[in-house]
Design an enzyme around this catalytic site. Structure first.
Site, PDB file in Angstrom:
ATOM      1  N   GLY A   1     -42.697  63.131 -72.017  1.00 11.20           N
ATOM      2  CA  GLY A   1     -42.684  64.460 -72.156  1.00 11.20           C
ATOM      3  C   GLY A   1     -43.643  64.971 -72.975  1.00 11.20           C
ATOM      4  O   GLY A   1     -44.549  64.712 -73.078  1.00 11.20           O
TER       5      GLY A   1
ATOM      6  N   SER B   1     -50.124  63.830 -76.263  1.00 13.35           N
ATOM      7  CA  SER B   1     -48.896  64.629 -76.742  1.00 13.35           C
ATOM      8  C   SER B   1     -48.925  64.552 -78.331  1.00 13.35           C
ATOM      9  O   SER B   1     -48.447  65.539 -78.979  1.00 13.35           O
ATOM     10  CB  SER B   1     -47.690  64.039 -76.443  1.00 13.35           C
ATOM     11  OG  SER B   1     -47.648  63.699 -74.984  1.00 13.35           O
TER      12      SER B   1
ATOM     13  N   GLY C   1     -53.556  66.227 -69.127  1.00 15.25           N
ATOM     14  CA  GLY C   1     -53.625  64.876 -68.594  1.00 15.25           C
ATOM     15  C   GLY C   1     -52.337  64.373 -67.546  1.00 15.25           C
ATOM     16  O   GLY C   1     -52.535  63.742 -66.545  1.00 15.25           O
ATOM     17  N   HIS C   2     -51.028  64.759 -68.156  1.00 17.10           N
ATOM     18  CA  HIS C   2     -49.897  64.578 -67.150  1.00 17.10           C
ATOM     19  C   HIS C   2     -50.296  65.237 -66.160  1.00 17.10           C
ATOM     20  O   HIS C   2     -49.911  64.855 -64.922  1.00 17.10           O
ATOM     21  CB  HIS C   2     -48.846  64.899 -67.967  1.00 17.10           C
ATOM     22  CG  HIS C   2     -48.301  64.116 -69.101  1.00 17.10           C
ATOM     23  ND1 HIS C   2     -48.351  64.933 -70.503  1.00 17.10           N
ATOM     24  CD2 HIS C   2     -47.951  62.937 -69.500  1.00 17.10           C
ATOM     25  CE1 HIS C   2     -48.274  63.815 -71.328  1.00 17.10           C
ATOM     26  NE2 HIS C   2     -47.707  62.888 -70.668  1.00 17.10           N
TER      27      HIS C   2
END
Ligand code: PAF
Length: 290
Positions: free
Chosen positions: A31, A186, A36-37
């Protein structure tokens, strides 16, 4: 977009699609999704018919003094990003679903996980290897995508998928960076304004190392020393490692050929950042011995 929380629902969704010949792509995450995700999700979308993103902050890959409890969990924002990108399933198992009572098995690590992150964070890779194996078993994807930013993790997952015949192809996608070069992570949200400014020195040092190698420098120790100097010019940064390695074995490079990877980890206060750069010198083989 479907939100699935149980193993049974996840597996039966996948099995039904697989029976119909649907190609399933998978992006495992913890999460706090960023660009990037998003890039991984987009790449998966292009290659697959159906797409699963998992969101699970895996407790077993955090050491006792690490940031598990304060790890960001912006689930509403994460789901919105997944919806925007056309994700079919957001798989959100709880810790109880992932590690039910009686859970005991842990994956033994390959050599590739021994150094660097493996040394700095001894809990980390056993947790990653085990949860990724479990996620593959639950999601049953044909293809799973990982970011190059976690180079050693990606190498470990590749080895794991091959050694354990997990039936999933692994694709590693390039690191997505902020405009000043900082690798997206993150954990970047932990950085205050001053820390954020000095955080780019990791990328600058890696780039300096890459340029030195591309410019013909062949002494690994000298390259590593000069990268360290680049970083230590900024006060408040502790270098954990900066190493020129073989890109396959991740052992320190003993012989310069046309390929290498520079791996780096720094600490700014309590925040740990990692990054890496791959080096490919076209047409050059066996540049020198060291
Ligand atoms: O890279 C990550 O976010 C995690 O290590 C992963 C692969 C999702 C396993 O928890």
């Amino acid at each position: 977009m479907k939100i699935i929380r149980t193993t049974r629902a996840m597996t039966s969704w996948s099995e039904r699609l697989r029976r119909d010949g649907v190609i399933i792509g998978f992006v495992p995450t913890m999460g706090a999704l960023h660009d990037g995700h998003r890039a991984l999700i987009r790449a998966a979308r292009l290659r697959c018919d159906a797409l699963v993103v998992s969101i699970f902050v895996n407790p077993t890959q955090f050491g006792p003094r690490e940031d598990l409890t304060r790890y960001p969990r912006p689930i509403t924002k994460d789901r919105a990003l997944c919806r925007e990108e056309g994700v079919d399933v957001c798989f959100e198992p709880t810790a109880e679903v992932m590690y039910p009572e009686g859970f005991q098995t842990v994956v033994t690590l390959p050599d590739i996980a021994r150094r660097w992150e493996g040394e700095a964070r001894p809990h980390h890779f056993p947790g990653v290897a085990t949860v990724v194996t479990k996620l593959f078993g639950m999601v049953r994807p044909h293809l799973a995508l990982f970011g190059q930013k976690d180079y050693q993790q990606a190498a470990l997952v590749r080895q794991l998928a091959k050694d354990l015949n997990l039936g999933v192809a692994i694709e590693v996608r390039p690191t997505v960076r902020e405009a000043d070069g900082l690798a997206m992570s993150s954990r970047n949200i932990y950085l205050n304004a001053e820390e954020r400014m000095i955080a780019t020195s990791l990328f600058r040092a890696l780039r300096a190392g890459k340029q030195a190698i591309e410019g013909g420098m062949k002494n690994r120790t000298a390259i590593e020393r000069s990268m360290r100097k680049t970083i230590e010019q900024a006060s408040g940064i502790h270098v954990e490692y900066l190493a020129v390695c073989d890109p396959d074995s991740l052992e320190p490079l003993t012989r310069f050929t046309h390929r290498a990877v520079i791996l780096g980890a720094i600490r700014i206060g309590t925040i740990r950042l990692i990054d890496n750069l791959l080096i490919h010198l076209p047409g050059k083989k066996n540049l020198a011995r060291h």
